[in-house]
Design an enzyme around this catalytic site. Structure first.
Site, PDB file in Angstrom:
ATOM      1  N   ARG A  62       0.856  -1.182   0.000  1.00 34.50           N
ATOM      2  CA  ARG A  62       0.000   0.000   0.000  1.00 34.50           C
ATOM      3  C   ARG A  62       0.895   1.236   0.000  1.00 34.50           C
ATOM      4  O   ARG A  62       2.116   1.138   0.078  1.00 34.50           O
ATOM      5  CB  ARG A  62      -0.998   0.021   1.163  1.00 34.50           C
ATOM      6  CG  ARG A  62      -0.642  -0.667   2.434  1.00 34.50           C
ATOM      7  CD  ARG A  62       0.533  -0.074   3.160  1.00 34.50           C
ATOM      8  NE  ARG A  62       0.343   1.359   3.400  1.00 34.50           N
ATOM      9  CZ  ARG A  62       1.304   2.204   3.645  1.00 34.50           C
ATOM     10  NH1 ARG A  62       2.582   1.797   3.686  1.00 34.50           N
ATOM     11  NH2 ARG A  62       1.075   3.479   3.850  1.00 34.50           N
TER      12      ARG A  62
ATOM     13  N   GLN B 185      -1.918   1.731  10.169  1.00 27.71           N
ATOM     14  CA  GLN B 185      -0.644   1.881   9.459  1.00 27.71           C
ATOM     15  C   GLN B 185       0.353   2.738  10.244  1.00 27.71           C
ATOM     16  O   GLN B 185       1.555   2.511  10.168  1.00 27.71           O
ATOM     17  CB  GLN B 185      -0.864   2.498   8.071  1.00 27.71           C
ATOM     18  CG  GLN B 185      -1.627   1.629   7.084  1.00 27.71           C
ATOM     19  CD  GLN B 185      -3.121   1.897   7.115  1.00 27.71           C
ATOM     20  OE1 GLN B 185      -3.661   2.369   8.118  1.00 27.71           O
ATOM     21  NE2 GLN B 185      -3.806   1.589   6.031  1.00 27.71           N
TER      22      GLN B 185
ATOM     23  N   ASP C 212      -2.634  10.821  -1.684  1.00 26.33           N
ATOM     24  CA  ASP C 212      -2.948   9.747  -2.616  1.00 26.33           C
ATOM     25  C   ASP C 212      -3.359  10.285  -3.978  1.00 26.33           C
ATOM     26  O   ASP C 212      -3.196   9.613  -4.993  1.00 26.33           O
ATOM     27  CB  ASP C 212      -4.042   8.840  -2.039  1.00 26.33           C
ATOM     28  CG  ASP C 212      -3.483   8.009  -0.900  1.00 26.33           C
ATOM     29  OD1 ASP C 212      -3.392   8.530   0.226  1.00 26.33           O
ATOM     30  OD2 ASP C 212      -3.077   6.858  -1.152  1.00 26.33           O
TER      31      ASP C 212
ATOM     32  N   LYS D 149      -5.030   9.583   3.480  1.00 27.89           N
ATOM     33  CA  LYS D 149      -5.594   8.658   4.470  1.00 27.89           C
ATOM     34  C   LYS D 149      -6.632   9.354   5.346  1.00 27.89           C
ATOM     35  O   LYS D 149      -6.451  10.483   5.760  1.00 27.89           O
ATOM     36  CB  LYS D 149      -4.451   8.135   5.335  1.00 27.89           C
ATOM     37  CG  LYS D 149      -4.830   7.182   6.445  1.00 27.89           C
ATOM     38  CD  LYS D 149      -5.666   6.010   6.001  1.00 27.89           C
ATOM     39  CE  LYS D 149      -5.046   5.227   4.869  1.00 27.89           C
ATOM     40  NZ  LYS D 149      -6.024   4.325   4.198  1.00 27.89           N
TER      41      LYS D 149
END
Lengths: 347, 347
Positions: free
Chosen positions: B46, B196, B237, B248
């Site tokens: 990811r 994460q 992203d 995120k």
């Protein structure tokens, strides 16, 4: 079945053991002070008003089998119980309020016989329980006036039946609005690290047939950005004389986000949560809890690098300037808080 | 040992299987498209830049054993691989950037023999990997200028080695500042629901000898309130032409909190994260992921009431007005973003 979070039953304190929820509804009988202290410490019982009742019953538990022959000896034992329970968790005002009520009951009855004083102590603890039931319904009554039909409400942690005796503060407002026939959509922030929102509040709201959607704490801003939240309703663990309010960690974040998105932000709490001896939020002691609550999943599987430092405050303080109103059992308090609180909260 | 998140090795894609961290550093060889798609879907690999490289290698994986005798047949197979990989996760721009680069390589070489085109495709995917290594170091170089010695920096999710090939975007800035001799204190937001920040970033930073403290996402506001955060550094992203940045979930919340507390808020991303065809954040598709990520702890123990609804967006969009600067491999971009982005980001 009607739930009651705490009661006095068969000479013991009977609590719902919240560490089992939402998997199982289990009750736990606490027959000694140490078990109670431990249950408070690990949040088998939690929520400021519930802690007030638990602490008061705990004081009775600490002296009920005392062989003290006179007031002086009973007082020593009662003070010891109070000191011990006071060391369990520092932030919730109600816990200390419960302890103080018990001490006052003792001091007000020093002329009476020990057995009589013990009886009065149990009576006082039970009165605190009954008063909470009433206070929550009054909070619900006043608060429901602020809620419109079809409102979408965001809340955090658990402020319902499980945080009180049998109704709730912020969730009490939601229950009361529902009883008034208003349809509500409730978003629940899961409330890391111990997941009271996820574990307890979704369980309570589902049980009551309320439309509930769970989110992670970091998703609240997105809901607000998308215009999907109409009101924010939270509880409080301690409110200073100027209205600054300590509540579950994450509450301050929601208050800032509410301010930015122009969403009303309401705090709901009984008078027993106010601490008028404290001028402002800087005077409130914020409990810091073990890092393992964050680095491990319920103290089991490790989730973070070995040995990483952790900052794990259990509460935060929302300055009164970010609060639209405080909903209490005495009525709704608005800015200027210093003045309104002084006027409404008598103790 | 030098880590590399993705590489082409023995005719397979070799990735660090991030689902094992922080418990174990395990590598995983992906020899077919379906395994890669699955690995992307469940976040074994990811991070936007890493997904770009994975997707490009994936396209090669999809055609390398093809028996296509001519360009037309090869193209059909390549398009199929692209479509399939494009269906894995929608938000990270880099993934689509990787796919587009591969398609362009094919189209630019239609006169060549199939074996030759295949060779060029592998070469292109490898070029994307090498370009990422350079881009991250350039981001680090530019970004480090914004960082002072003794800064306390808050970050979210993972934007380091594990999100790129071997360095990082926002964490790359931290690594670069450290290489410049600056002492930093880094706070990491754990990043619910998939952790994460907790699982990957604390592991990476500890490994690099950086002072790191883990918090839950709902504690960031308290740190800011206490004046303990000097800068916020996040990745991205997908960035629209006007600077609106998807990242995120939880990033937008941090941006609003930073704004309220007057803390600089920086986004770090390579040029390949920009999507100039999208005017603003409203055009960015936000992936919603399974509710079980929230209601269960890593899909195991249930944490919420049975059957509760869940809102689980994997990303959010921070409007450009809340961003102090965007740190790219082409330089630092500041407001007015529309103009500065157009000037700096050429593709």
């Amino acid at each position: 079945m009607k739930l009651q979070t705490i009661s006095w039953s068969k000479n013991k304190i009977k609590i719902i053991d919240q560490s089992w929820l939402p998997l199982k509804l289990k009750y736990l009988d606490l027959g000694d002070l140490k078990s109670l202290w431990q249950a408070i410490k690990v949040l088998k019982v939690r929520g400021a008003p519930a802690l007030g009742a638990a602490a008061a019953l705990g004081v009775y538990l600490g002296v009920k089998d005392s062989r003290a022959a006179n007031f002086r000896d009973l007082r020593i034992q009662l003070d010891k119980a109070i000191l011990y329970l006071a060391s369990s968790r520092p932030t919730a005002r109600n816990l200390f309020y419960g302890l103080e009520r018990m001490r006052r009951t003792l001091l007000n009855n020093k002329e009476k016989r020990v057995t009589q004083i013990k009886k009065l102590l149990l009576q006082e603890a039970r009165a605190i329980i009954e008063e909470d039931k009433i206070a929550c319904r009054r909070i619900g009554f006043y608060g429901a006036k602020l809620i419109q039909d079809q409102d979408a409400i965001l809340t955090i942690c658990n402020t319902g039946i499980l945080a009180t005796i049998d109704y709730g503060t912020a969730l009490g407002v939601i229950y009361s609005a529902k009883e008034d026939g208003k349809a509500l959509k409730v978003f629940v922030s899961e409330t890391r690290p111990l997941m009271q929102g996820s574990r307890l509040t979704t369980w309570e709201l589902k049980r009551k047939g309320i439309d509930v959607t769970l989110i992670c704490d970091n998703m609240a801003a997105t809901l607000m950005q998308q215009g999907r939240i109409r009101k924010i309703l939270v509880g409080a663990d301690r409110i200073a004389a100027n209205g600054d309010s300590a509540n579950k960690i994450g509450t301050y974040s929601l208050a800032v986000l509410a301010h930015y998105h122009k969403i009303p932000f309401y705090v709901a709490a009984p008078a027993s949560t106010f601490d008028l001896k404290i001028k402002n939020g800087r005077g409130i002691i914020i409990e810091e809890r073990p890092g393992q609550e964050v680095t491990r999943m319920f103290f089991k599987q490790r989730l973070a690098a070995r040995g990483v430092k952790v900052f794990n405050p259990a509460f935060d303080v929302t300055p009164h300037g970010l609060i639209s109103a405080i909903i209490t059992d005495q009525g709704i308090i608005r800015s200027p808080y210093q003045v309104s609180i002084k006027k409404l909260i008598k103790r």
